[in-house]
Design an enzyme around this catalytic site. Structure first.
Site, PDB file in Angstrom:
ATOM      1  CB  CYS A 246      -0.987  -0.002   1.170  1.00 30.27           C
ATOM      2  SG  CYS A 246      -0.263   0.205   2.808  1.00 30.27           S
TER       3      CYS A 246
ATOM      4  CG  ASN B 163       4.441  -1.681   5.080  1.00 29.77           C
ATOM      5  OD1 ASN B 163       5.532  -2.006   5.522  1.00 29.77           O
ATOM      6  ND2 ASN B 163       3.471  -2.557   4.936  1.00 29.77           N
TER       7      ASN B 163
ATOM      8  CB  CYS C 298      -3.716   1.381   7.001  1.00 26.01           C
ATOM      9  SG  CYS C 298      -3.618   2.839   8.064  1.00 26.01           S
ATOM     10  NE  ARG C 299      -4.673   1.210   1.599  1.00 22.48           N
ATOM     11  CZ  ARG C 299      -4.587   1.846   0.438  1.00 22.48           C
ATOM     12  NH1 ARG C 299      -5.493   1.615  -0.502  1.00 22.48           N
ATOM     13  NH2 ARG C 299      -3.616   2.698   0.205  1.00 22.48           N
ATOM     14  CB  SER C 300       0.506  -3.469   2.747  1.00 19.66           C
ATOM     15  OG  SER C 300       1.221  -2.435   3.346  1.00 19.66           O
TER      16      SER C 300
ATOM     17  CG  ASP D 293      -5.553   5.023   2.653  1.00 21.96           C
ATOM     18  OD1 ASP D 293      -5.564   4.648   3.848  1.00 21.96           O
ATOM     19  OD2 ASP D 293      -4.651   5.725   2.167  1.00 21.96           O
TER      20      ASP D 293
END
Length: 164
Positions: A11, A14, A16-18, A128
């Site tokens: 993301c 690095n 939140c999402r990934s 996001d």
């Protein structure tokens, strides 16, 4: 040791999402008993948070579903990642484009959006959550869990293993 297959989740920062995707996929891989065959990591296209732990909100919402992100630390995508990983999963179109710009042409086939592995109808990207409320972090988990289940099946086929 030959891991058989390796996946990198990407993301922007690095945090939140990934890392959420990394934590969820690690959990699924452990449940399937494949932790010795599949290498998993995450990184960001930007260097905003290098060395930082995942966002507190990501950790909190992940923990409510039984995922532990506490030991993860943000890093930026490196040129070597395009060599080292068999599959590089971007969370959205923007990060996919940034990866495509940085990726040597011979490795472009490794680049995918994570949501390509999710059931149809969930959307094309993992949204996001950074600037939004609590609901955004739950939505990330919903998307990531669905996509990672499909991703595990994909990897099992690549390793020529029966689905678990």
């Amino acid at each position: 040791m030959d891991h058989g297959f390796s996946v990198l989740f990407v993301c922007m920062g690095n945090i939140c999402r990934s890392p959420t995707a990394e934590g969820v996929f690690r959990h699924l891989v452990r449940q399937a008993g494949l932790q010795d065959r599949i290498r998993i990591d995450s990184a960001g296209t930007h260097d905003y948070h290098v060395g930082a732990p995942p966002d507190e909100r990501s950790c909190h919402h992940a923990s409510l579903r039984g995922y532990d992100l506490a030991d993860l630390r943000a890093r930026q995508v490196k040129a070597l990642d395009f060599e080292r990983f068999d599959l590089i999963c971007a969370m959205d179109w923007e990060n996919l484009e940034l990866l495509e710009d940085a990726c040597p042409p011979r490795h472009r086939a490794k680049l995918k959006r994570l949501m390509e592995f999710a059931p149809q109808g969930l959307g094309e990207v993992v949204p996001d959550p950074y600037y939004g409320g609590e609901h955004g972090f739950e939505q990330v988990l919903d998307h990531v869990e669905a996509a990672c289940a499909g991703l595990l099946q994909h990897v099992q086929r690549k390793l020529d293993l029966p689905p678990v």
